[in-house]
Design a protein around this motif. Structure first.
Motif, short mmCIF file in Angstrom:
data_model
loop_
_atom_site.label_atom_id
_atom_site.label_comp_id
_atom_site.label_asym_id
_atom_site.label_seq_id
_atom_site.Cartn_x
_atom_site.Cartn_y
_atom_site.Cartn_z
N LEU A 171 2.48 37.25 44.99
CA LEU A 171 1.22 36.90 44.36
C LEU A 171 0.70 38.36 43.96
CD1 LEU A 171 -0.08 34.04 46.76
CD2 LEU A 171 0.37 33.80 44.23
N ASP A 172 0.58 39.19 44.85
CA ASP A 172 0.37 40.45 44.51
C ASP A 172 0.94 41.23 43.23
OD1 ASP A 172 -1.11 43.07 45.03
OD2 ASP A 172 0.58 43.64 46.16
N ARG A 173 2.09 41.12 43.30
CA ARG A 173 3.07 41.71 42.27
C ARG A 173 2.87 40.86 40.80
NH1 ARG A 173 7.46 42.33 46.06
NH2 ARG A 173 8.49 40.81 44.95
N ARG A 174 2.89 39.31 40.99
CA ARG A 174 3.01 38.69 39.73
C ARG A 174 1.80 37.71 39.34
NH1 ARG A 174 8.83 35.83 40.16
NH2 ARG A 174 7.64 34.58 38.68
N GLY A 175 0.99 37.37 40.35
CA GLY A 175 0.20 36.41 40.39
C GLY A 175 0.87 35.02 40.62
N ALA A 176 0.12 33.92 40.52
CA ALA A 176 0.48 32.70 40.84
C ALA A 176 1.13 32.15 39.63
CB ALA A 176 -0.73 31.73 41.22
N ALA A 177 0.88 32.30 38.21
CA ALA A 177 1.50 31.54 37.21
C ALA A 177 2.80 31.61 37.28
CB ALA A 177 0.88 32.08 35.85
N GLY A 178 3.63 30.73 36.82
CA GLY A 178 5.10 30.65 37.10
C GLY A 178 6.18 30.89 38.32
N LEU A 205 1.97 26.21 50.46
CA LEU A 205 2.47 27.56 50.76
C LEU A 205 1.45 28.63 49.91
CD1 LEU A 205 4.14 29.80 51.93
CD2 LEU A 205 5.93 29.19 50.18
N LEU A 206 1.53 28.55 48.57
CA LEU A 206 0.83 29.56 47.99
C LEU A 206 -0.58 29.59 48.21
CD1 LEU A 206 2.28 29.12 44.28
CD2 LEU A 206 2.86 30.48 46.19
N ALA A 207 -1.30 28.47 48.74
CA ALA A 207 -2.90 28.66 49.02
C ALA A 207 -2.90 29.26 50.30
CB ALA A 207 -3.32 27.03 49.37
N HIS A 208 -1.93 28.96 51.38
CA HIS A 208 -2.08 30.03 52.34
C HIS A 208 -1.85 31.36 52.02
CE1 HIS A 208 -2.68 26.90 55.72
NE2 HIS A 208 -1.98 26.26 54.91
N ALA A 209 -0.74 31.53 51.31
CA ALA A 209 -0.64 33.01 50.74
C ALA A 209 -1.54 33.74 50.25
CB ALA A 209 0.74 33.02 49.80
N LEU A 210 -2.40 32.99 49.30
CA LEU A 210 -3.46 33.63 48.84
C LEU A 210 -4.60 34.38 49.85
CD1 LEU A 210 -4.17 31.42 45.48
CD2 LEU A 210 -3.75 33.53 45.67
N HIS A 211 -4.91 33.23 50.69
CA HIS A 211 -5.74 33.59 51.91
C HIS A 211 -5.39 34.78 52.50
CE1 HIS A 211 -8.96 30.41 52.69
NE2 HIS A 211 -8.13 29.96 51.61
N ARG A 231 -5.09 22.25 46.62
CA ARG A 231 -4.59 22.61 47.95
C ARG A 231 -5.72 23.75 48.60
NH1 ARG A 231 -1.68 19.49 51.04
NH2 ARG A 231 0.25 18.86 50.02
N LEU A 232 -6.12 24.75 47.67
CA LEU A 232 -7.14 25.44 48.06
C LEU A 232 -8.41 25.08 48.46
CD1 LEU A 232 -6.66 28.34 45.16
CD2 LEU A 232 -6.18 28.86 47.73
N ALA A 284 -7.35 44.41 43.23
CA ALA A 284 -6.17 43.63 43.84
C ALA A 284 -6.12 42.07 43.97
CB ALA A 284 -6.34 44.44 45.34
N ILE A 285 -7.23 41.50 44.03
CA ILE A 285 -7.34 40.06 44.08
C ILE A 285 -7.35 39.41 42.73
CG2 ILE A 285 -8.94 38.12 44.87
CD1 ILE A 285 -9.89 40.05 46.89
N LEU A 286 -8.11 39.82 41.85
CA LEU A 286 -7.95 38.89 40.57
C LEU A 286 -6.58 38.54 39.78
CD1 LEU A 286 -11.16 39.94 38.83
CD2 LEU A 286 -10.85 38.10 40.00
N PRO A 287 -5.79 39.71 39.92
CA PRO A 287 -4.31 39.43 39.22
C PRO A 287 -3.81 38.37 40.06
CG PRO A 287 -4.72 41.82 39.35
CD PRO A 287 -5.74 41.05 40.15
N ALA A 288 -3.88 38.26 41.29
CA ALA A 288 -3.19 37.33 42.13
C ALA A 288 -3.70 35.84 41.90
CB ALA A 288 -3.23 37.50 43.76
N LEU A 289 -5.09 35.79 41.29
CA LEU A 289 -5.35 34.50 41.20
C LEU A 289 -5.16 34.12 39.37
CD1 LEU A 289 -8.98 34.93 42.66
CD2 LEU A 289 -7.07 34.18 43.86
N ALA A 290 -4.67 34.90 38.56
CA ALA A 290 -4.23 34.67 37.32
C ALA A 290 -3.42 33.34 37.32
CB ALA A 290 -3.59 35.80 36.82
N GLY A 291 -3.82 32.58 36.43
CA GLY A 291 -3.02 31.28 36.29
C GLY A 291 -3.41 30.15 37.14
N LEU A 292 -4.51 30.40 38.11
CA LEU A 292 -4.93 29.13 38.81
C LEU A 292 -5.54 28.05 37.86
CD1 LEU A 292 -6.49 30.36 41.92
CD2 LEU A 292 -4.33 29.54 41.56
N ALA A 293 -6.21 28.22 36.95
CA ALA A 293 -6.96 27.32 36.01
C ALA A 293 -5.97 26.51 35.70
CB ALA A 293 -7.55 27.79 35.11
N GLY A 294 -4.75 26.68 35.33
CA GLY A 294 -3.56 25.68 35.02
C GLY A 294 -2.75 25.20 35.86
#
Length: 356
Positions: free
Chosen positions: A172-179, A206-212, A268-269, A251-261
């Motif tokens: 998530l830190d490197r790529r964000g959640a999209a894809g 898993l991704l919801a816990h990873a975002l936290h 889960r979040l 650091a945080i916003l790129p990891a959240l990229a793609g959540l809207a889709g």
């Protein structure tokens, strides 16, 4: 299921079953997948022998039904069907277990693969003289993924669940959640794809816990950068707040990229506590800091801390979101003159008359 009755399948739409092949929570039920996974790990002479034994599934029917309902593949199938269907399935699982309950608990025949493999002897060119390698007759047995799990966790004290969350957080830190796929996380963690479903109902959990975990790690790293009320000069503190907030958003916003889709991930979040950090957290923290400075007389009584905090977050959005639209661009680094101008603007709006 014993007796030919499938309490889960009766409620799952056609085509919504759990795949046995690559990528599913039962992927290692296919001996071909197991052989390929172990071969990729460098093992040879892989053998998968089917065994059937009597096993205890619970103390009584209710305990056995709860165990089956909480099993990863079952949770995976029930997750999209809603709580009403899940409750009916749990009740049917308990009913299906009652005929097998006895003084020693619920006893059923169960099948498993006994997997053995051999680590080839190192050649002299590849490291002759080492005394730690396994010989040609060494058998690596029982659990299918024991060799890879041990390798993934070697040298640390994390549980496998924590290890998977940490691996997903890095992605998530490197790529964000999209894809992001199950296979991506499994490769990062060094485990087979199906292992994830032993600990999470689906990828989104898993991704919801990873975002936290990612947000908490970022906040912890920047905690020391928060100025305390009454310390230093106000202008320097405002500059430190801006620098810290910008780093947090970067650091945080790129990891959240793609959540809207990804509505399933958003759902889960919503099941977890509100994300630490982020916009509401930054605004609230900075507003609380300014209120404390107001009580100390270092900020004008008529100033609105919420408005100042909104300005701070808006600056971070302007700089960081532009980077998300242009990933090839440089990291958000405002020039010193812009920072000085922003701090001056805040000071003229919040400082008491006559302050510098």
């Amino acid at each position: 299921m014993a007796g030919g009755h499938d309490p889960v399948g009766g409620h799952v739409p056609v085509g919504a079953g759990v795949p046995v092949g690559d990528g599913g929570p039962l992927s290692l039920a296919d001996p071909a997948v197991t052989r390929r996974v172990l071969a990729e790990a460098g093992l040879v002479d892989v053998d998968c022998a089917r065994h059937e034994v009597a096993g205890t599934w619970g103390r009584d029917a209710a305990d056995a039904g709860a165990f089956l309902a909480g099993w990863g593949p079952v949770r995976h199938r029930l997750a999209p069907l809603g709580p009403a269907v899940a409750d009916r399935v749990r009740a049917e699982l308990v009913a299906a277990m009652r005929p097998y309950a006895g003084p020693d608990g619920v006893r059923l025949r169960t099948a498993a693969w006994l997997v053995t493999a051999r680590r080839p002897r190192l050649t002299r060119a590849a490291g002759a003289g080492s005394h730690g390698g396994a010989g040609p007759g060494t058998r690596l047995g029982s659990a299918v993924m024991a060799p890879r799990r041990a390798a993934a966790l070697r040298g640390g004290e994390q549980s496998l669940r924590e290890h998977l969350i940490a691996a997903a957080a890095r992605l998530l830190d490197r790529r964000g959640a999209a894809g992001l796929t199950v296979r991506d996380v499994a490769r990062e963690a060094g485990v087979a794809d199906g292992v994830l479903y032993n600990h999470f109902a689906d990828k989104e959990e898993l991704l919801a816990h990873a975002l936290h975990a990612h947000v908490r790690a970022v906040e912890a790293a920047l905690e020391a950068a928060v100025p305390q009320p009454g310390e230093g000069d106000l202008a320097g503190n405002l500059r430190a707040w801006l620098d810290r907030s910008l780093a947090l958003h970067a650091a945080i916003l790129p990891a959240l990229a793609g959540l809207a889709g990804q509505p399933k991930l958003l759902a889960r979040l919503a099941e977890l506590p509100a994300l630490p950090g982020g916009d509401p957290g930054v605004r609230a923290e900075f507003a609380d800091y300014l209120r404390a400075e107001q009580r100390l007389g270092r900020v004008a009584p008529a100033a609105d801390p919420r408005a100042a905090a909104t300005m701070l977050v808006g600056v971070c959005h302007d700089l960081v979101l532009g980077r998300l639209l242009d990933p090839a661009g440089a990291p958000p680094q405002p020039d010193p003159e812009l920072v000085d101008a922003l701090v001056d603007t805040l000071l003229r709006g919040v400082a008491p008359a006559g302050s510098g």
